[in-house]
Design a protein around this motif. Structure first.
Motif, PDB file in Angstrom:
ATOM      1  N   ASP A 173       4.116   1.266 -15.046  1.00 51.36           N
ATOM      2  CA  ASP A 173       3.366   0.143 -14.500  1.00 51.36           C
ATOM      3  C   ASP A 173       3.248   0.315 -12.986  1.00 51.36           C
ATOM      4  N   LEU A 174       2.051   0.594 -12.514  1.00 49.45           N
ATOM      5  CA  LEU A 174       1.839   0.837 -11.085  1.00 49.45           C
ATOM      6  C   LEU A 174       1.525  -0.434 -10.314  1.00 49.45           C
ATOM      7  N   SER A 175       1.577  -1.584 -10.967  1.00 48.95           N
ATOM      8  CA  SER A 175       1.263  -2.823 -10.268  1.00 48.95           C
ATOM      9  C   SER A 175       2.498  -3.687 -10.039  1.00 48.95           C
ATOM     10  N   LEU A 213       5.663  -1.256  -5.725  1.00 44.53           N
ATOM     11  CA  LEU A 213       5.190  -1.580  -4.375  1.00 44.53           C
ATOM     12  C   LEU A 213       6.307  -1.420  -3.341  1.00 44.53           C
ATOM     13  N   MET A 214       7.524  -1.794  -3.712  1.00 45.06           N
ATOM     14  CA  MET A 214       8.659  -1.623  -2.802  1.00 45.06           C
ATOM     15  C   MET A 214       8.966  -0.145  -2.590  1.00 45.06           C
ATOM     16  N   PHE A 215       8.815   0.666  -3.647  1.00 45.10           N
ATOM     17  CA  PHE A 215       9.025   2.106  -3.526  1.00 45.10           C
ATOM     18  C   PHE A 215       8.027   2.711  -2.544  1.00 45.10           C
ATOM     19  N   ILE A 216       6.752   2.322  -2.661  1.00 42.42           N
ATOM     20  CA  ILE A 216       5.721   2.826  -1.750  1.00 42.42           C
ATOM     21  C   ILE A 216       6.046   2.430  -0.313  1.00 42.42           C
ATOM     22  N   ALA A 217       6.462   1.185  -0.115  1.00 48.30           N
ATOM     23  CA  ALA A 217       6.807   0.720   1.235  1.00 48.30           C
ATOM     24  C   ALA A 217       8.007   1.477   1.798  1.00 48.30           C
TER      25      ALA A 217
END
Length: 63
Positions: free
Chosen positions: A2-4, A9-13
């Motif tokens: 699940d990319l949403s 999102l925390m991993f990307i940040a």
């Protein structure tokens, strides 16, 4: 995968923050460490960390 989700999102940040910090350290003259080497170094505590603790931290949680 699940990319949403919030976790993604925390991993990307966190990756973006790590890249900015690495570039700042590199620009300050500490250029003998690569980005690949810096990832595990970020897990080391100020008063040292045992290798087993680093390995445990790196594992994905069970689903």
């Amino acid at each position: 995968m699940d990319l949403s989700g919030l976790g993604y999102l925390m991993f990307i940040a966190s990756c973006a923050a790590a890249d900015r910090i690495f570039r700042a350290v590199h620009d300050a003259g500490c250029d003998d460490v690569t980005i690949a080497q810096s990832r595990p170094l970020m897990g080391i505590d100020a008063d040292s960390t045992r290798l087993g603790a680093l390995a445990k931290r790196s594992r994905r949680p069970a689903r």
